[in-house]
Design a protein around this motif. Structure first.
Motif, PDB file in Angstrom:
ATOM      1  N   ILE A 188      18.597  97.145  14.083  1.00  0.00           N
ATOM      2  CA  ILE A 188      19.305  96.727  12.873  1.00  0.00           C
ATOM      3  C   ILE A 188      18.266  96.541  11.764  1.00  0.00           C
ATOM      4  O   ILE A 188      17.142  96.078  12.023  1.00  0.00           O
ATOM      5  CB  ILE A 188      20.086  95.431  13.164  1.00  0.00           C
ATOM      6  CG1 ILE A 188      21.240  95.760  14.137  1.00  0.00           C
ATOM      7  CG2 ILE A 188      20.600  94.780  11.882  1.00  0.00           C
ATOM      8  CD1 ILE A 188      21.952  94.569  14.712  1.00  0.00           C
ATOM      9  N   VAL A 189      18.616  96.917  10.540  1.00  0.00           N
ATOM     10  CA  VAL A 189      17.641  96.807   9.442  1.00  0.00           C
ATOM     11  C   VAL A 189      17.188  95.350   9.317  1.00  0.00           C
ATOM     12  O   VAL A 189      17.984  94.425   9.523  1.00  0.00           O
ATOM     13  CB  VAL A 189      18.216  97.325   8.097  1.00  0.00           C
ATOM     14  CG1 VAL A 189      18.483  98.827   8.160  1.00  0.00           C
ATOM     15  CG2 VAL A 189      19.466  96.568   7.679  1.00  0.00           C
ATOM     16  N   ASP A 197      18.729 103.931  12.051  1.00  0.00           N
ATOM     17  CA  ASP A 197      19.142 105.308  12.333  1.00  0.00           C
ATOM     18  C   ASP A 197      20.190 105.833  11.349  1.00  0.00           C
ATOM     19  O   ASP A 197      20.333 107.043  11.178  1.00  0.00           O
ATOM     20  CB  ASP A 197      19.701 105.410  13.758  1.00  0.00           C
ATOM     21  CG  ASP A 197      18.742 106.113  14.707  1.00  0.00           C
ATOM     22  OD1 ASP A 197      18.138 107.112  14.302  1.00  0.00           O
ATOM     23  OD2 ASP A 197      18.603 105.649  15.855  1.00  0.00           O
ATOM     24  N   PHE A 198      20.934 104.932  10.732  1.00  0.00           N
ATOM     25  CA  PHE A 198      21.950 105.373   9.775  1.00  0.00           C
ATOM     26  C   PHE A 198      21.502 105.198   8.329  1.00  0.00           C
ATOM     27  O   PHE A 198      21.972 105.901   7.447  1.00  0.00           O
ATOM     28  CB  PHE A 198      23.265 104.599   9.992  1.00  0.00           C
ATOM     29  CG  PHE A 198      23.910 104.930  11.305  1.00  0.00           C
ATOM     30  CD1 PHE A 198      24.549 106.145  11.489  1.00  0.00           C
ATOM     31  CD2 PHE A 198      23.852 104.053  12.370  1.00  0.00           C
ATOM     32  CE1 PHE A 198      25.122 106.485  12.704  1.00  0.00           C
ATOM     33  CE2 PHE A 198      24.415 104.374  13.590  1.00  0.00           C
ATOM     34  CZ  PHE A 198      25.051 105.585  13.760  1.00  0.00           C
ATOM     35  N   LEU A 199      20.588 104.238   8.106  1.00  0.00           N
ATOM     36  CA  LEU A 199      20.243 103.879   6.727  1.00  0.00           C
ATOM     37  C   LEU A 199      18.932 104.459   6.235  1.00  0.00           C
ATOM     38  O   LEU A 199      18.676 104.465   5.033  1.00  0.00           O
ATOM     39  CB  LEU A 199      20.205 102.360   6.570  1.00  0.00           C
ATOM     40  CG  LEU A 199      21.582 101.713   6.352  1.00  0.00           C
ATOM     41  CD1 LEU A 199      22.255 101.345   7.643  1.00  0.00           C
ATOM     42  CD2 LEU A 199      21.495 100.517   5.442  1.00  0.00           C
ATOM     43  N   GLU A 200      18.086 104.920   7.167  1.00  0.00           N
ATOM     44  CA  GLU A 200      16.744 105.346   6.746  1.00  0.00           C
ATOM     45  C   GLU A 200      16.526 106.830   7.030  1.00  0.00           C
ATOM     46  O   GLU A 200      17.132 107.382   7.963  1.00  0.00           O
ATOM     47  CB  GLU A 200      15.684 104.496   7.469  1.00  0.00           C
ATOM     48  CG  GLU A 200      15.737 103.031   7.050  1.00  0.00           C
ATOM     49  CD  GLU A 200      14.637 102.195   7.697  1.00  0.00           C
ATOM     50  OE1 GLU A 200      13.620 102.769   8.145  1.00  0.00           O
ATOM     51  OE2 GLU A 200      14.803 100.969   7.744  1.00  0.00           O
ATOM     52  N   PRO A 201      15.650 107.464   6.259  1.00  0.00           N
ATOM     53  CA  PRO A 201      15.349 108.879   6.500  1.00  0.00           C
ATOM     54  C   PRO A 201      14.765 109.079   7.898  1.00  0.00           C
ATOM     55  O   PRO A 201      14.044 108.218   8.402  1.00  0.00           O
ATOM     56  CB  PRO A 201      14.302 109.212   5.427  1.00  0.00           C
ATOM     57  CG  PRO A 201      14.405 108.127   4.415  1.00  0.00           C
ATOM     58  CD  PRO A 201      14.908 106.900   5.127  1.00  0.00           C
ATOM     59  N   ILE A 237      28.901  96.119  11.673  1.00  0.00           N
ATOM     60  CA  ILE A 237      28.891  97.340  12.482  1.00  0.00           C
ATOM     61  C   ILE A 237      27.731  98.276  12.116  1.00  0.00           C
ATOM     62  O   ILE A 237      27.610  98.723  10.960  1.00  0.00           O
ATOM     63  CB  ILE A 237      30.243  98.075  12.314  1.00  0.00           C
ATOM     64  CG1 ILE A 237      31.369  97.185  12.846  1.00  0.00           C
ATOM     65  CG2 ILE A 237      30.225  99.436  13.014  1.00  0.00           C
ATOM     66  CD1 ILE A 237      32.745  97.753  12.688  1.00  0.00           C
ATOM     67  N   ASP A 238      26.875  98.518  13.067  1.00  0.00           N
ATOM     68  CA  ASP A 238      25.896  99.628  13.049  1.00  0.00           C
ATOM     69  C   ASP A 238      24.991  99.682  11.820  1.00  0.00           C
ATOM     70  O   ASP A 238      24.671 100.777  11.332  1.00  0.00           O
ATOM     71  CB  ASP A 238      26.625 100.969  13.191  1.00  0.00           C
ATOM     72  CG  ASP A 238      27.403 101.084  14.476  1.00  0.00           C
ATOM     73  OD1 ASP A 238      27.353 100.147  15.287  1.00  0.00           O
ATOM     74  OD2 ASP A 238      28.075 102.112  14.681  1.00  0.00           O
ATOM     75  N   HIS A 291      27.179  91.498  15.983  1.00  0.00           N
ATOM     76  CA  HIS A 291      26.636  92.757  15.450  1.00  0.00           C
ATOM     77  C   HIS A 291      26.886  93.867  16.480  1.00  0.00           C
ATOM     78  O   HIS A 291      26.891  93.606  17.684  1.00  0.00           O
ATOM     79  CB  HIS A 291      25.124  92.656  15.238  1.00  0.00           C
ATOM     80  CG  HIS A 291      24.700  91.480  14.415  1.00  0.00           C
ATOM     81  ND1 HIS A 291      24.328  91.580  13.091  1.00  0.00           N
ATOM     82  CD2 HIS A 291      24.582  90.151  14.732  1.00  0.00           C
ATOM     83  CE1 HIS A 291      23.983  90.378  12.636  1.00  0.00           C
ATOM     84  NE2 HIS A 291      24.131  89.500  13.611  1.00  0.00           N
ATOM     85  N   THR A 292      27.020  95.094  15.989  1.00  0.00           N
ATOM     86  CA  THR A 292      27.073  96.223  16.922  1.00  0.00           C
ATOM     87  C   THR A 292      25.968  97.217  16.585  1.00  0.00           C
ATOM     88  O   THR A 292      25.455  97.246  15.459  1.00  0.00           O
ATOM     89  CB  THR A 292      28.417  96.979  16.886  1.00  0.00           C
ATOM     90  OG1 THR A 292      28.506  97.725  15.661  1.00  0.00           O
ATOM     91  CG2 THR A 292      29.599  96.044  17.019  1.00  0.00           C
ATOM     92  N   ARG A 293      25.629  98.014  17.586  1.00  0.00           N
ATOM     93  CA  ARG A 293      24.697  99.129  17.382  1.00  0.00           C
ATOM     94  C   ARG A 293      25.254 100.329  18.146  1.00  0.00           C
ATOM     95  O   ARG A 293      25.650 100.193  19.313  1.00  0.00           O
ATOM     96  CB  ARG A 293      23.310  98.808  17.954  1.00  0.00           C
ATOM     97  CG  ARG A 293      22.634  97.625  17.309  1.00  0.00           C
ATOM     98  CD  ARG A 293      21.219  97.402  17.822  1.00  0.00           C
ATOM     99  NE  ARG A 293      21.155  97.103  19.246  1.00  0.00           N
ATOM    100  CZ  ARG A 293      20.125  96.503  19.838  1.00  0.00           C
ATOM    101  NH1 ARG A 293      19.065  96.146  19.130  1.00  0.00           N
ATOM    102  NH2 ARG A 293      20.136  96.266  21.138  1.00  0.00           N
TER     103      ARG A 293
END
Ligand code: C5J
Length: 227
Positions: free
Chosen positions: A114-115, A28-32, A23-24, A69-71
């Protein structure tokens, strides 16, 4: 059939009717500079989840377990973004505003990807969702039903938001959810722990809580991961 150690109890599952749902795990969630940072979070807290997720992906792919996978994100014209969600951040840091990874939480922008360490392989569905739950306004349920999926191994971020919402939605749809604790992360470690405790409480009211090492053992692998 493999048995995976878990809380509140070990659980047997058929790899042929199981899927790993990641999930996600987006920039956008993991990087500055992305959505997570725009909301005032310390995004470095999520980085530790990448290696266990990569391990879970490797194990699932090797075992023939389906991978999806989701985004989380929105259309460029914001037509699927509720005003209440957009206006939750200050102007300049809102969904759709320009940032270092492109427009924040917008499909097609670099931050929405996704990373790279967890990039989907060809044939693995990527479900774009406008909300927190992966079943809301998506075709995920149809895809799982068509593949005969009964058990979800759940990984991703954040534990108490999109992971939890999705597990609740899946539970109500009759799916058995096994949340891989070390493959999930939160900007708030105490929320991560509380969210996992909620899943496994009351005899497993929403599902089971396990981890990637237990998955590895369940699939008959020995030794440490090399991913
Ligand atoms: C959030 C998510 N936390 N993927 N999204 O806004 O959990």
């Amino acid at each position: 059939m493999p048995v995976i150690e878990a809380r509140p109890s070990a659980i047997e599952f058929d790899p042929g009717s199981a899927a790993l749902l990641v999930i996600d795990m987006q920039r956008d969630f993991l990087e500055p500079g992305g959505f997570g940072a725009a909301l005032g979070n310390d995004v470095s807290l999520l980085g530790r989840v990448v290696a266990p997720c990569r391990d879970a992906l490797r194990i699932a792919r090797a075992a023939g377990i389906a991978v999806l996978h989701t985004r989380e994100g929105h259309r460029p014209d914001l037509s699927d973004a509720p005003r209440a969600k957009v206006h939750r951040s200050p102007p300049g840091l809102r969904i759709g505003d320009p940032g270092p990874m492109g427009r924040i939480l917008i499909r097609g922008e670099p931050g929405h990807e996704i990373v790279p360490e967890l990039a989907p392989e060809p044939g693995e569905p990527v479900i774009d969702k406008p909300g927190k739950g992966a079943f809301y306004q998506t075709d995920l349920e149809l895809m799982l039903r068509n593949r005969g999926i009964e058990t979800l191994l759940v990984a991703g971020v954040t534990t108490e938001v999109c992971v939890h919402t999705t597990v609740r939605e899946a539970n109500d749809r009759g799916l058995r959810c096994i949340v891989l604790a070390d493959c999930c992360g939160s900007y708030f470690p105490e929320f991560h722990e509380a969210a996992l405790a909620m899943v496994a409480a009351q005899g497993g009211i929403f599902g089971w809580v396990s981890d990637v090492a237990a998955l590895r053992r369940a699939m008959g692998e020995t030794g440490r991961d090399t991913a």
